[in-house]
Design an enzyme around this catalytic site. Structure first.
Site, PDB file in Angstrom:
ATOM      1  N   ASP A 159       0.878  -1.346  -0.604  1.00  0.00           N
ATOM      2  CA  ASP A 159       0.080  -0.022   0.033  1.00  0.00           C
ATOM      3  C   ASP A 159       0.522   1.126   0.184  1.00  0.00           C
ATOM      4  OD1 ASP A 159      -2.222   1.653   0.382  1.00  0.00           O
ATOM      5  OD2 ASP A 159      -1.793   2.453   2.133  1.00  0.00           O
ATOM      6  N   SER A 160       0.195   2.229  -0.461  1.00  0.00           N
ATOM      7  CA  SER A 160       1.117   3.527  -0.470  1.00  0.00           C
ATOM      8  C   SER A 160       1.600   4.037   1.179  1.00  0.00           C
ATOM      9  CB  SER A 160       0.694   4.339  -1.274  1.00  0.00           C
ATOM     10  OG  SER A 160      -0.959   4.903  -0.557  1.00  0.00           O
ATOM     11  N   TYR A 218      -0.410   8.550  -2.599  1.00  0.00           N
ATOM     12  CA  TYR A 218      -0.254   8.523  -4.136  1.00  0.00           C
ATOM     13  C   TYR A 218      -1.542   8.601  -4.974  1.00  0.00           C
ATOM     14  CZ  TYR A 218       3.052   4.794  -3.501  1.00  0.00           C
ATOM     15  OH  TYR A 218       4.563   3.817  -3.311  1.00  0.00           O
ATOM     16  N   GLY A 219      -2.895   8.948  -4.273  1.00  0.00           N
ATOM     17  CA  GLY A 219      -3.590   9.516  -5.092  1.00  0.00           C
ATOM     18  C   GLY A 219      -4.260  10.608  -5.639  1.00  0.00           C
ATOM     19  N   CYS A 262      -3.835  -1.325  -2.634  1.00  0.00           N
ATOM     20  CA  CYS A 262      -4.184  -0.135  -1.991  1.00  0.00           C
ATOM     21  C   CYS A 262      -4.739   0.228  -3.544  1.00  0.00           C
ATOM     22  CB  CYS A 262      -3.024   1.266  -2.714  1.00  0.00           C
ATOM     23  SG  CYS A 262      -2.463   2.893  -3.185  1.00  0.00           S
ATOM     24  N   ASN A 263      -6.147   1.316  -3.795  1.00  0.00           N
ATOM     25  CA  ASN A 263      -6.287   1.386  -4.997  1.00  0.00           C
ATOM     26  C   ASN A 263      -6.042   2.447  -5.940  1.00  0.00           C
ATOM     27  OD1 ASN A 263     -10.000   0.464  -4.629  1.00  0.00           O
ATOM     28  ND2 ASN A 263      -9.385   0.474  -2.742  1.00  0.00           N
ATOM     29  N   SER A 264      -5.176   3.179  -5.416  1.00  0.00           N
ATOM     30  CA  SER A 264      -4.956   3.949  -6.646  1.00  0.00           C
ATOM     31  C   SER A 264      -3.474   3.173  -8.117  1.00  0.00           C
ATOM     32  CB  SER A 264      -3.632   5.245  -6.051  1.00  0.00           C
ATOM     33  OG  SER A 264      -4.652   5.986  -5.568  1.00  0.00           O
ATOM     34  N   GLU A 294      -7.551   9.710   8.613  1.00  0.00           N
ATOM     35  CA  GLU A 294      -6.062   9.624   9.146  1.00  0.00           C
ATOM     36  C   GLU A 294      -6.230  10.588  10.857  1.00  0.00           C
ATOM     37  OE1 GLU A 294      -2.894   9.521   6.752  1.00  0.00           O
ATOM     38  OE2 GLU A 294      -2.818   7.783   5.475  1.00  0.00           O
ATOM     39  N   CYS A 302     -10.950   3.002  -1.892  1.00  0.00           N
ATOM     40  CA  CYS A 302      -9.622   3.801  -1.251  1.00  0.00           C
ATOM     41  C   CYS A 302      -9.532   3.010   0.116  1.00  0.00           C
ATOM     42  CB  CYS A 302      -9.922   5.030  -1.144  1.00  0.00           C
ATOM     43  SG  CYS A 302      -8.711   6.115   0.032  1.00  0.00           S
ATOM     44  N   THR A 303      -8.147   2.358   0.497  1.00  0.00           N
ATOM     45  CA  THR A 303      -7.720   1.901   1.751  1.00  0.00           C
ATOM     46  C   THR A 303      -8.942   2.204   3.122  1.00  0.00           C
ATOM     47  OG1 THR A 303      -6.326   2.582   1.385  1.00  0.00           O
ATOM     48  CG2 THR A 303      -5.884   0.450   0.470  1.00  0.00           C
ATOM     49  N   HIS A 304      -8.812   3.663   2.967  1.00  0.00           N
ATOM     50  CA  HIS A 304      -9.013   4.169   4.212  1.00  0.00           C
ATOM     51  C   HIS A 304     -10.943   4.541   4.109  1.00  0.00           C
ATOM     52  CE1 HIS A 304      -5.076   6.322   3.531  1.00  0.00           C
ATOM     53  NE2 HIS A 304      -5.229   6.726   4.366  1.00  0.00           N
TER      54      HIS A 304
HETATM   55  N1  DGL Z   1      -3.658   4.068  -0.647  1.00  0.00           N
HETATM   56  C1  DGL Z   1      -4.066   5.050  -1.359  1.00  0.00           C
HETATM   57  C2  DGL Z   1      -5.688   4.006  -1.978  1.00  0.00           C
HETATM   58  O1  DGL Z   1      -6.271   3.503  -1.330  1.00  0.00           O
HETATM   59  C3  DGL Z   1      -5.075   5.539  -0.590  1.00  0.00           C
HETATM   60  C4  DGL Z   1      -3.995   7.109  -0.099  1.00  0.00           C
HETATM   61  C5  DGL Z   1      -3.017   7.780  -0.896  1.00  0.00           C
HETATM   62  O2  DGL Z   1      -3.577   7.892  -1.930  1.00  0.00           O
HETATM   63  O3  DGL Z   1      -2.331   6.904  -1.290  1.00  0.00           O
HETATM   64  O4  DGL Z   1      -5.972   4.557  -2.907  1.00  0.00           O
END
Ligand code: DGL
Length: 250
Positions: free
Chosen positions: A7-8, A39-40, A70-72, A150, A181-183
């Site tokens: 993950d990012s 990363y997003g 990470c979805n991004s 966060e 998105c992970t969050h």
């Molecule tokens: N982990 C990223 C995602 O799921 C979210 C945080 C980021 O922008 O890096 O897209």
């Protein structure tokens, strides 16, 4: 089976939580690129470069497969990771789309996809859902939800006004919301409440568990899963969040 989870940053722990609770693996190795998160908001080529570097990192470990939490990265870097990896690499988008297809039979039902700017502008969810015949899809980038989570604001005024801001133009109440998105699983209940409890919520962690179970016919449940956590910045913080979210001693 041993799995590497990339993950990012720390958000991918939401995916680790699902993998851990379903006892699918004997070992989970997690790497969060906390030095370079988010990363997003970065562009495609940067995300690809970072994703390839993550594959190199995981070559130090004996893993049987890799999950991109990470979805991004799943949106922009998956193919490139697969090309350079020694083991199979799976992203969360394919799994999420599969979860939708199991839960929504009617192709006219309204699907809302939310994620970072990168995930939404990649159009990956949108295109894959269209291919399956879904024709009522709204995609909205909701990047403010990331820092809100966060900050530990899983409810309250700030989240409420961000939801009002992002969802103000929706003409229809969604039947399903893809938490792209992970969050976002951490605010899933609040989003569902915002939409009057109507939508089915699609969570990347639960979706990838189902996907991997099917794909590898995983039946065995491991009594104990070893956890290893690595971060490119402040690994102690990552471990403290992992301890809290997963309720484990590390
Ligand atoms: N982990 C990223 C995602 O799921 C979210 C945080 C980021 O922008 O890096 O897209």
């Amino acid at each position: 089976m041993r799995v590497g989870v990339f993950d990012s940053g720390i958000g991918g722990l939401s995916v680790v939580k699902s993998l851990y609770e379903h006892k699918l693996f004997e070992e989970i190795v997690y790497f969060g690129d906390t030095a370079r998160v988010p990363y997003g908001s970065k562009d495609k080529n940067t995300i690809i470069r970072y994703a390839i570097e993550a594959v190199e990192f995981f070559k130090n470990f004996e893993i049987d497969l890799m999950v991109v939490a990470c979805n991004s990265v799943s949106a922009y870097g998956l193919k490139e990771m697969q090309e350079v990896s020694n083991c199979p690499v799976f992203g969360v988008i394919e799994a999420g789309v599969k979860a939708v297809s199991k839960k929504l039979e009617n192709k006219d039902e309204n699907i809302l996809v939310i994620g970072t700017k990168a995930t939404i502008s990649s159009n990956r969810y949108h295109e894959s859902l269209k291919e399956l015949g879904y024709n009522n899809i709204n995609s909205i980038a909701t990047p403010l939800f990331v820092p809100i989570v966060e900050e530990g604001m899983f409810g309250g005024e700030v989240l409420e006004s961000a939801m009002r801001y992002y969802f103000k133009d929706l003409k229809q109440m969604p039947d399903a919301v893809i938490l792209g998105c992970t969050h976002f699983p951490l605010i899933s209940d609040e989003i569902k409440r915002f939409f009057q409890q109507k939508p089915v919520m699609i969570h990347s962690g639960e979706a990838i568990v189902e996907f991997l179970k099917e794909r590898f016919e995983l039946k065995k449940e491991f009594e104990k899963t070893d956890l290893k956590f690595f971060a490119s910045d402040n690994p102690d913080f990552l471990k403290s969040v992992a301890k809290k979210w997963l309720k484990v001693e590390i």
